[in-house]
Structures are given as C-alpha cells and as structure tokens.
Design a protein around this motif. Structure first.
Motif, mmCIF file in Angstrom:
data_model
loop_
_atom_site.group_PDB
_atom_site.id
_atom_site.type_symbol
_atom_site.label_atom_id
_atom_site.label_comp_id
_atom_site.label_asym_id
_atom_site.label_seq_id
_atom_site.Cartn_x
_atom_site.Cartn_y
_atom_site.Cartn_z
ATOM 1 N N TYR A 49 43.581 37.547 30.193
ATOM 2 C CA TYR A 49 43.065 36.270 30.862
ATOM 3 C C TYR A 49 41.679 36.036 30.864
ATOM 4 O O TYR A 49 40.924 36.940 31.375
ATOM 5 C CB TYR A 49 43.908 36.265 32.369
ATOM 6 N N GLY A 50 41.077 35.085 30.284
ATOM 7 C CA GLY A 50 39.898 34.845 30.373
ATOM 8 C C GLY A 50 39.144 34.646 28.800
ATOM 9 O O GLY A 50 40.158 35.025 28.055
ATOM 10 N N ASP A 51 37.973 34.023 28.876
ATOM 11 C CA ASP A 51 37.401 33.634 27.674
ATOM 12 C C ASP A 51 36.404 34.964 27.190
ATOM 13 O O ASP A 51 36.106 34.697 25.910
ATOM 14 C CB ASP A 51 36.852 32.369 27.597
ATOM 15 N N GLY A 52 36.206 35.994 27.717
ATOM 16 C CA GLY A 52 35.497 36.990 27.212
ATOM 17 C C GLY A 52 33.974 37.082 27.250
ATOM 18 O O GLY A 52 33.431 38.023 26.668
ATOM 19 N N LYS A 53 33.656 35.557 27.656
ATOM 20 C CA LYS A 53 32.167 35.605 27.877
ATOM 21 C C LYS A 53 31.642 35.975 29.060
ATOM 22 O O LYS A 53 30.539 36.076 29.619
ATOM 23 C CB LYS A 53 32.090 33.978 27.563
ATOM 24 N N LYS A 54 32.658 35.942 30.358
ATOM 25 C CA LYS A 54 32.186 36.094 31.399
ATOM 26 C C LYS A 54 33.561 36.739 32.089
ATOM 27 O O LYS A 54 34.640 36.146 31.746
ATOM 28 C CB LYS A 54 31.738 35.190 32.310
ATOM 29 N N ASN A 55 33.284 37.244 33.276
ATOM 30 C CA ASN A 55 34.488 38.043 33.976
ATOM 31 C C ASN A 55 35.380 36.697 34.454
ATOM 32 O O ASN A 55 34.810 35.755 35.228
ATOM 33 C CB ASN A 55 34.160 38.808 35.113
ATOM 34 N N PRO A 56 36.699 37.018 34.385
ATOM 35 C CA PRO A 56 37.745 35.659 34.760
ATOM 36 C C PRO A 56 37.415 35.688 36.570
ATOM 37 O O PRO A 56 37.285 36.873 37.024
ATOM 38 C CB PRO A 56 38.786 35.979 34.124
ATOM 39 N N SER A 57 37.928 34.674 36.944
ATOM 40 C CA SER A 57 38.430 34.381 38.400
ATOM 41 C C SER A 57 39.692 35.337 38.825
ATOM 42 O O SER A 57 40.853 34.840 38.352
ATOM 43 C CB SER A 57 38.333 32.884 38.755
ATOM 44 N N TYR A 58 39.420 36.220 39.507
ATOM 45 C CA TYR A 58 40.658 37.011 39.863
ATOM 46 C C TYR A 58 41.830 36.121 40.973
ATOM 47 O O TYR A 58 42.878 36.456 40.655
ATOM 48 C CB TYR A 58 40.223 38.312 40.722
ATOM 49 N N ASP A 59 40.903 35.268 41.523
ATOM 50 C CA ASP A 59 41.938 34.392 42.374
ATOM 51 C C ASP A 59 42.883 33.484 41.555
ATOM 52 O O ASP A 59 43.892 33.163 41.893
ATOM 53 C CB ASP A 59 40.935 33.517 43.528
ATOM 54 N N ASN A 60 42.239 32.979 40.619
ATOM 55 C CA ASN A 60 43.044 32.160 39.469
ATOM 56 C C ASN A 60 43.934 32.916 38.866
ATOM 57 O O ASN A 60 45.060 32.338 38.598
ATOM 58 C CB ASN A 60 41.950 31.630 38.700
ATOM 59 N N LEU A 61 43.699 34.101 38.778
ATOM 60 C CA LEU A 61 44.665 34.978 37.836
ATOM 61 C C LEU A 61 46.013 35.220 38.958
ATOM 62 O O LEU A 61 47.078 35.022 38.509
ATOM 63 C CB LEU A 61 44.027 36.402 37.388
ATOM 64 N N ILE A 62 45.748 35.542 40.287
ATOM 65 C CA ILE A 62 46.601 35.588 41.280
ATOM 66 C C ILE A 62 47.625 34.234 41.371
ATOM 67 O O ILE A 62 48.582 34.337 41.332
ATOM 68 C CB ILE A 62 46.123 35.841 42.592
ATOM 69 N N SER A 63 46.627 33.083 41.066
ATOM 70 C CA SER A 63 47.465 31.926 41.141
ATOM 71 C C SER A 63 48.370 31.818 39.935
ATOM 72 O O SER A 63 49.399 31.036 40.217
ATOM 73 C CB SER A 63 46.505 30.587 41.221
ATOM 74 N N GLU A 64 47.876 32.188 38.679
ATOM 75 C CA GLU A 64 48.892 31.983 37.679
ATOM 76 C C GLU A 64 50.002 32.943 37.974
ATOM 77 O O GLU A 64 51.131 32.539 37.473
ATOM 78 C CB GLU A 64 48.079 32.486 36.392
ATOM 79 N N VAL A 65 49.854 34.064 38.522
ATOM 80 C CA VAL A 65 51.193 34.776 39.047
ATOM 81 C C VAL A 65 51.999 33.971 39.795
ATOM 82 O O VAL A 65 53.366 33.982 39.798
ATOM 83 C CB VAL A 65 50.918 36.169 39.176
ATOM 84 N N ALA A 66 51.402 33.512 40.825
ATOM 85 C CA ALA A 66 52.283 32.837 41.898
ATOM 86 C C ALA A 66 53.040 31.464 41.256
ATOM 87 O O ALA A 66 54.146 31.079 41.655
ATOM 88 C CB ALA A 66 51.471 32.323 42.968
ATOM 89 N N ALA A 67 52.447 31.005 40.227
ATOM 90 C CA ALA A 67 52.832 29.709 39.402
ATOM 91 C C ALA A 67 53.768 30.132 38.445
ATOM 92 O O ALA A 67 54.239 29.287 37.680
ATOM 93 C CB ALA A 67 51.830 28.875 38.877
ATOM 94 N N ASN A 68 54.216 31.333 38.309
ATOM 95 C CA ASN A 68 55.232 31.937 37.273
ATOM 96 C C ASN A 68 54.705 31.885 35.710
ATOM 97 O O ASN A 68 55.452 31.881 34.863
ATOM 98 C CB ASN A 68 56.573 31.108 37.166
ATOM 99 N N SER A 69 53.249 31.621 35.612
ATOM 100 C CA SER A 69 52.619 31.762 34.285
ATOM 101 C C SER A 69 52.676 32.910 33.677
ATOM 102 O O SER A 69 52.788 33.364 32.783
ATOM 103 C CB SER A 69 51.215 31.078 34.312
ATOM 104 N N PHE A 70 52.565 34.038 34.956
ATOM 105 C CA PHE A 70 52.551 35.524 34.440
ATOM 106 C C PHE A 70 53.547 36.103 35.393
ATOM 107 O O PHE A 70 53.896 35.671 36.635
ATOM 108 C CB PHE A 70 51.103 36.276 34.654
ATOM 109 N N ASP A 71 54.411 37.143 34.867
ATOM 110 C CA ASP A 71 55.208 37.814 35.803
ATOM 111 C C ASP A 71 54.324 38.954 36.668
ATOM 112 O O ASP A 71 54.922 39.339 37.752
ATOM 113 C CB ASP A 71 56.325 38.365 35.188
#
Length: 955
Positions: free
Chosen positions: A535-557
């Motif tokens: 998760y992320g473009d590899g150019k900068k650290n991804p937003s961890y809050d957005n990662l958690i939102s993806e889990v809550a939205a069923n994009s990730f388990d």
C-alpha cells in the motif's frame, strides 16, 4: 407461529377488497341483538368464543384437542360463570392468509366476545384491523411475531411468549460461546422476517451480528432450499440460526445433511419450531434423531405442576375421544391453547361480576355499501369489548403454562425457555434461559425470589454434544469456501524498511512485522490463505490512517506492519494484542555540559544538606547532656562547652573526635550516630563519583512542554499519526510541523536547526528513534519523558474472529521467547545509545532516601534522654531535705503567695543537681543516707529513756 401464505405480493387493502367481494352474505338484515338470558339471573345463558387456526398442522391438531378439553372443563366447573355456558366456534385458516381472513370474518357473524387465534403471525397482522373495528379481542396462542405487540393492534393479546424474548435468549447463547457472527435461515414472511430483525438488533448490542440473511419463500421445494444452503456454506460463519415453520422445517436439515453441513465445525440453533415438531411426533423416528444430532433447540418453558401432569395424562384419552390419529403428539402450544380458553372464562366471570353485559350493535361504517350486493350487516361491534379487554389484561392467576399475568406491553411476565441438545436418543435439556437470570441449570421459578443477575460469571449450561459428536465448542467460523485468500495490506515504506518493505521472496514482503505475523499464523490451528499487497507509491511513506480506512471499507481484510494502536483507529477496525511497545518521544541536539566549581554540593539536595547539618548539631547537644556529669572534657566555662559541642559534632563526620565518651547512654548514642555517618559518607562519595565521571549533556529543549511554549518548527515522520496528535491533542499550529521523509532528512533538519531552515526537535515513535540515534552515532538524545504509551498491532476488519486468535498467538510467541528472537534479528544496531540525557538530579540524594535511618536515630536519642532525665529527677527527689510537721504547717499558713517562690527555688535546685558531677551527687546521697541512719538511732534512744522515766512520775 407463522404458516405458509399462498398469495403473496397483495397489499392489505386488496386483501380486504377480495374478501368482501367474494363473501356474499345470504342473511338479510340484522338489527340490534343480545344473548338470551336465564330467567333466574341477569347472566346470559351462553357466550360464544371463536377459535381460528389451521386444523391440519402440528400446532393445530394439538390445539384443537386442548380447546375441546378446556371448554368441557369450564362448563363442568360450577365455580366459574355460574350457569353461563361457554360455546366455541371453530374456523380453519388452512395455512392461507386469504382463507384465514375470511374465517375471521365468519367468526364475527357468530357474535363472539373473543377469538382465540390466529395461529399464523401473517394472518394476525390482517385480522387485527378487523378486531380494531369491531372491538373483539383476539387472543393468539401461537402467533409469536414481536411486531404484533405494537400499539397499532390494541385488541391483539398474545397468550404465548413473544419471540422478542426468544431472540434475546439466542443472542445470549451466541454471546455465551463468544461467537461474533451468525447466518440466519428463515421463512420470508412476517413471522420469519420480524423475528430475525429482532435477533439482529439484539446481537448488535452484544457486538455480534448476522453476517448473512438466507430467506426462502413459504412452500419452497427442496431444490430451492438446496441452492440456498449451498450459497450459505460458502460464507465464513458456521453458526446457523434456523427460524422457520414446524411443518416443513425438517426439510432444511435433510438437505443440509446431503450437503455435508451437519458435521463437526458446524453449529445449528433452532427456534421453538423444532421442538414443536418433535414433540408432536409419537414415537420419535431414529432417522430424524440421527439427522438432527448436535442441534441446539429452544422451547417455551412451562413449569411443572400437578395440573399439568394430569392434563398430559388425559392426552391419550382426548385423542381417542376425538377419533384422531395416534401420532397427534403433545406440544407446548396445546398448553397455551388450553390456558387461552380459561383466560376468557376467568375474564368473563370477573366481567359479569362487575355488572357488565354482553351486547352488540351495527357498525355505522359498514352500513353504506354504495348499493353493492355485499351484505356486511352481520358484522357487529362488541359494545363492551374495550372493557372486556381491560379485564383480561388485569388477570392474575396460575394456569398450566405458569403465572398468567401481563405487563404494560401486553406480554406474559417471566418469559423463559428450555435449551435442549438433540442426541441420538432424543432431546436432552442442557439448561434454561429466563430474562431474570439468563442461563441456569435449575428451573427459572426457583430463582425469581432472588435478585436479578444476568452477569457473565453467573451463566451456567450443561455439556453440549455438537454436530460430529464433539464436546469442545466449535470455533464458529472458517475461511470462506470461495477460493479467495485474505488480502493483507502492507505499508510500502521508504524509510525504516527493516519493519516492513517490498521483497522478491515468495511472500513479496519482508521485515520485522512480517516475521511476527507469519510466526503467529503458524500457531493457528487452521490454515490461513493470504496474499500481501503493498500500500503506497514507494516515493513517500503512505498514510496509515488511510490504510486503516481501506481495511474498514473491506478493500483489505487486514493491515500488517508498523501500525500504531490509537483510539480513533479502534473505532473502525479491531487490533490484535500489541507485539511491541511504542510511544511518542522528543529528540533534540545535545552538547556537553560545563564543569561547575560547586559540583561537590550536588550529591545532596538542599533539604538533605539542611537536615544533615541540623542532626550533627543535635547529636552534639545530646552527647553533651549525657556526658556533662561524667566527663571532664565536657565541663568548664560556657564558652568552652559550646566550642566542644560544635567541634565534637562535626568531627564525627570524619570519625576524628578526640573527646571520649564515658557514660553508657552517651556511648550507645554515639555508636548509632557513627553508623549513620558511615552511611551518609558512603552515599555522598558514590553520588559525587557518578556526577564527576558520567558525561553530562544538556539541551535547550527540555521536553514536550518546552516545544509547546516555543514557536520553533517541529519535525515528524510523514504518514504517521504524530502530525494529527500534535495538532488535535496538543493544539500546536500546523504551520510549525514539518513532515520528514526518511532518516537523512531527520539528521539534516536536526543539524541545521531552526535558524538554518531545519527543526528544533523531532517527535516520533520510540522504535524509530532507537534506530535514528544508533545511525547518527549517538549525536542526539531524547529529552523529557515519553508522553504517549501505545503499541503496534495488526489491524483486522471489525468483529473479525482472526483478531482474537492472532492475539492469543502473539501472547504465545512472547511466552516462548520468539518475539525477542525476531527483535534481535531485525532491530539490533551497531551503536546502542543511551536514550535520555543524564541529569545530575538523577544522582542527587534526598531526605526521602534516609528518613528511615533518621527516624531510628531520633528514637534512640529520645530513649537515651528519657532515661537520663528520669535518673536525674530520681536523684533530685532523694536529695531534697525532708520537712518536719511544724515547718509544713507554717508553709500551709503562708498560703499560695509563697508557692511561686518555692517552685522557683525547687527548679534552681534541680538545675544544680543536673550540673553537679555524678561523683558528687553520689557522695551527697551517701552522706544523706548516713545522717538519716544516725538520726534514726538517736530518736530510738530518746524514746527508750522516756519509757524508763514514766513509772517514776506515777509514784
């Protein structure tokens, strides 16, 4: 209890229109009419009661026998109704909403004061409108739909239990075994839908849910049921709640058996329909018992009583009398049907005793038929219906089903259910449920006298044999059989890649967090198919809050990585047990501290110096008091004695005092004090050594408070929660916060400082800071204390059972020492730096460290001084001259005017005794004793001489 409604999709209005259009009354005209009356009484000679149910059904066959028995018993009993005969009029609903509605209207033609029924919840919704219009109470012994208790249906009264309580019992059962998700299988009618809707609401209160609602149409064939169960079997949950009709529900289990869904790992929970069907079968078919092995079923609980036993004993004779089949079994709804008749009888008895009558009148709303051929005149209003309903609601007596009493919501009080486990030998009770105490292994009525207690530790059930003949409660879920592995999101970091990063290995990722997750998965008792997605473009650290939102939205388990557990994130996902501690700290540049010429004072705090000095002076005074009478070195002019006290006091610090102690008490006090001095000297030396040898570093930033008070820029790691924490929690202006991408930017910003376009300090989590300090060759240090305490964990979707199992696995890794091994593999650094700046205050010794020792010293001094004073006072008392009787008399005559001068003289004498040498005092005591002895001898001689002279005078 719901039954099949053959006509679906017809609105309520159309239903009534069809009923009225097809039903052409043959009887012309209907005026006001009342029942014939006994000549000897104002009571009617007979009263009609209706009964609406489906004859050819498990419930209907048993209910009809119960109705007949109840009518006979009421009419035979001379203590009730007193000559008024109770008639019952039957109508067959025939499992049809349309036919049932017509049957209800036909019952109304017979001027019934109440109608017992309907059996179906669907029909109950329709005919409740008829009851509202005609004011005729409907008493249902089998319609359990919770929505029928609404205020919309004031004339609908349920004599059985409301399914609301049964769904609460099932939710408690799910919570008892800590399951989080269930699949609901139900018939798609009012009975099924509304019951499952209540179940969903109750489960939500217990942090559980219905993950899938599997509905099938009334009258569905085996093929439709098979397709439905096949789709259900692809779901994650293995907890199935079956809420269907008793006459067709067994088909579900036969289809489930053919699909292999009755084996180990599955949990089947059936509502009261299953026991109704089994109780109605006589005898039980062994094939059915084998089919249902391991199923848990609920049944309305009715307390045991003598009347209930006698009624069950009559059951066989009732079947023979009505010429019914021998397989018409006894079920709980027969008891509710029997009690319904008696409820009407008791209510009528009270109704008549209050002076009420039974009359009917035409409904003005039905008189105008717009020149239609439909004749509605036979549908009359029960004028006293509202009063009769109120009488029934106020009834309170004991029937076959227990206490018959209604609460404010028109539900029976004290709802309770049997919990039975189906075994090869038949159903076996494993406990009870009531809304008073929850689960118990003793009958609920024995607990009603005790305070209500539904706490988790008070819940008890006997052992249950689950499908597959296993004793251990099933886990309740599996990975879906749809071939989809878990999608796990991994942050694609550009810094601190030893925690989680991209790799070319089969997993595609590597790092400290990945190794811990893989080790925990290996400890699970089941396989976990998974795939890692960066998760992320590899150019900068991804937003961890957005990662958690993806889990809550069923994009990730799940999310695996250096994810911090904070309050806001726990609102959307479930975290595992933390696998590493974390927290925000402040890192700032440091420099060496300058040496101070007053460093020798730093080992002790100011309070410690003051207390120690005072104690030195005090011990000198105590020794002087104890030695003054014995030791010549402590005597002499006042100036000399004061100098001696000071000299002796402070010379003990170096054990160089030249004065010797002579008295026993003085030596004892000095011994204790020298021990105290030894401890103080040793502690001072150790503290001073630490202060002078440890490198002292200083920083103009003392901690988070210093940063908040300043206006200097603060660096944070890009993508972490530190930015939001500083802005939202500490109210720091966003313009002051500078996101930094990696360690190089960290070091560069700290070295440049605020004036060079850098930052004054960096706020980041502790694991990152340890790596930063090591890689910077310990040029920086943390300042202040760690001001948040959190940890890193793995994030899963809300209510995921994997979160619990993974937490257990992480704890097992910690107990086995595997977490530490993984840490050493990934987080061992070349330079281990001291995290915080060493403050000289950490080496200072305070009074608190020695108060126990000082207390012992003070107690010793107090005891020594007390003994000394007691000895001096004793000597003074012995040295005081004894007054003769004549002198004592003169003293009393002088009065109190001389009292003060005498006390002054006595105190001066006491001081003189204290100031004398011990040898002089002893000599004075010796002389006084010898004088007293001589005086005694002379007084004895004088008395003898007087005795010899007395006879001579008599002559």
């Amino acid at each position: 209890m719901g039954f099949f409604v053959k006509k679906r999709g017809v609105s309520m209005g159309l239903m009534f229109l069809c009923v009225f259009a097809l039903w052409v009354l043959q009887i012309q005209g209907a005026g006001r009419e009342s029942f014939s009356r006994n000549s000897s009484s104002s009571l009617p000679s007979s009263v009609n009661v209706g009964a609406l149910f489906t004859y050819d059904s498990f419930i209907g066959r048993a209910a009809k026998l119960a109705f007949v028995a109840a009518i006979e018993d009421v009419n035979v009993d001379q203590s009730i109704l007193r000559g008024t005969k109770l008639n019952i009029v039957f109508q067959d609903a025939n499992c049809s909403g349309f036919v049932g509605t017509m049957g209800a209207l036909q019952l109304m033609e017979n001027k019934v004061v109440a109608a017992i029924g309907p059996q179906s919840s669907g029909i109950g919704h329709i005919i409740s409108h008829v009851a509202n219009e005609l004011h005729v109470p409907f008493l249902s012994f089998a319609a359990t739909d919770p929505t029928l208790s609404s205020l919309q249906y004031p004339y609908f009264l349920r004599t059985t239990q409301n399914d609301y309580f049964q769904m609460n019992a099932i939710a408690d059962f799910v919570s008892y075994f800590r399951w989080r998700e269930v699949v609901a299988i139900f018939v798609d009618d009012e009975y099924g839908r509304n019951g499952i809707s209540v179940l969903g609401d109750v489960l939500a209160k217990k942090r559980a849910k219905i993950s899938y609602k599997a509905a099938f149409s009334p009258g569905a064939d085996n093929s439709s049921i098979s397709d439905l169960l096949a789709s259900v079997n692809l779901m994650e949950s293995r907890i199935f709640v079956v809420h269907v009709n008793p006459d067709s529900g067994l088909n579900i289990f036969s289809v489930a058996k053919s699909l292999g869904m009755m084996g180990s790992g599955y949990v089947w929970i059936a509502t009261d329909w299953l026991l109704t069907a089994l109780d109605s079968m006589e005898p039980l078919d062994p094939k059915d018992m084998d089919l249902l092995q391991g199923v848990v079923a609920f049944r309305h609980y009715t307390p045991e009583s003598d009347n209930k036993k006698r009624f069950k004993a009559r059951w066989k004779n009732l079947r023979s009398k009505e010429s019914l089949k021998s397989d018409v079994g006894f079920n709980s709804y027969a008891l509710y049907a029997y009690d319904s008749v008696w409820l009407v009888a008791h209510a009528l008895d009270v109704f008549f005793s209050l002076g009420n009558t039974v009359t009917f009148s035409n409904d003005p709303n039905l008189r105008n038929t717009n020149n239609s051929n439909i004749k509605l005149s036979k549908l009359n209003i029960f004028n006293e219906g509202e009063r009769f309903l109120q009488v029934m609601l106020e009834m309170n007596y004991t029937g076959l089903t227990g206490q018959i009493e209604f609460n404010s919501e028109k539900n029976r009080i004290n709802p309770a259910y049997d919990i039975l486990n189906i075994k090869s030998t038949g159903p076996q009770r494993v406990g009870y449920w009531s809304n008073h105490t929850g689960f118990s292994v003793v009958p609920p009525e024995t607990l009603y006298s005790k305070p209500s207690n539904t706490s988790a530790k008070n819940q008890r059930l006997n052992e249950i044999i689950w499908p597959g003949e296993i004793i251990k409660p099933p886990r309740g879920w599996v990975f879906p059989d749809n071939g989809q592995p878990l999608k796990i999101g991994v942050p694609n970091r550009v810094s601190y890649k030893n925690y989680a990063s991209k790799d070319k290995n089969p997993l595609g990722v590597k790092g400290y967090c990945i190794d811990i997750f893989e080790a925990a998965v290996q400890l699970l008792p089941y396989p976990v198919p998974r795939t890692y997605i960066l998760y992320g473009d590899g150019k900068k650290n991804p937003s961890y809050d957005n990662l958690i939102s993806e889990v809550a939205a069923n994009s990730f388990d799940a999310a695996v990585g250096d994810v911090t557990i904070i309050t806001n994130r726990t609102k959307f996902v479930d975290f595992t047990q933390p696998f590493i501690e974390s927290g925000l700290v402040v890192v700032a540049p440091v420099k060496g501290a300058k040496s101070s010429p007053w460093s020798f004072l730093k080992p002790f705090t100011i309070e410690m110096w003051a207390v120690t000095g005072a104690l030195f002076l005090f011990v000198g005074a105590v020794i002087w008091i104890l030695e003054h009478r014995f030791n010549e070195e402590f005597r002499g002019p006042p100036r000399r004695q004061i100098i001696t006290v000071f000299w002796f006091s402070f010379s003990t610090m170096f054990f160089s005092h030249r004065e010797n102690t002579v008295s026993t008490l003085g030596r004892f006090v000095l011994l204790v004090w020298l021990f105290v001095v030894l401890i103080i000297n040793s502690s001072y030396t150790a503290s001073l050594t630490s202060i002078l040898t440890v490198q002292q570093l200083t920083s103009r930033i003392e901690g988070m408070d210093t940063l908040i008070a300043s206006n200097e820029p603060i660096g944070v790691q890009d993508g972490t929660f530190a930015w939001k924490y500083l802005v939202n929690e500490l109210n720091i202006a966003p313009s002051r916060i500078i996101p930094l991408r990696d360690e190089e930017e960290y070091l560069s910003a700290l070295q440049r400082g605020p004036r060079g376009g850098g930052v004054a300090a960096i706020v980041d989590e502790l694991p990152y800071i340890k790596a930063l300090l090591s890689n910077s060759n310990c040029k920086f240090r943390t300042v202040g204390q760690e001001f948040t305490r959190t940890g890193w964990g793995f994030a899963f979707q809300r209510d995921s059972p994997l979160a619990v199992d993974m937490s257990t696995a992480i704890l097992q890794l910690a107990e086995e020492g595997k977490l530490e091994k993984i840490r050493k593999k990934w987080l061992t650094y070349d330079h281990e730096c001291t995290m915080q700046i060493s403050d000289t205050e950490n080496y200072q010794i305070s009074v608190q460290s020695f108060w126990g020792l000082f207390l012992i010293c003070g107690i010793v001094w107090f005891i020594a001084l007390t003994l000394f004073c007691w000895k001096v006072f004793w000597q003074y008392q012995r040295l005081r001259p004894e007054e003769s009787d004549e002198v004592r008399a003169r003293s009393e005559e002088a009065g109190s005017s001389r009292g003060k001068s005498l006390r002054t003289v006595s105190f001066k004498d006491l001081i003189k005794v204290v100031d004398k040498r011990e040898a002089e005092v002893k000599e004075m005591l010796k002389e006084k004793s010898s004088k007293k002895l001589k005086a005694g001898q002379s007084s004895g001689e004088n008395s003898q001489s007087k005795d010899h002279e007395t006879p001579r005078l008599d002559r």
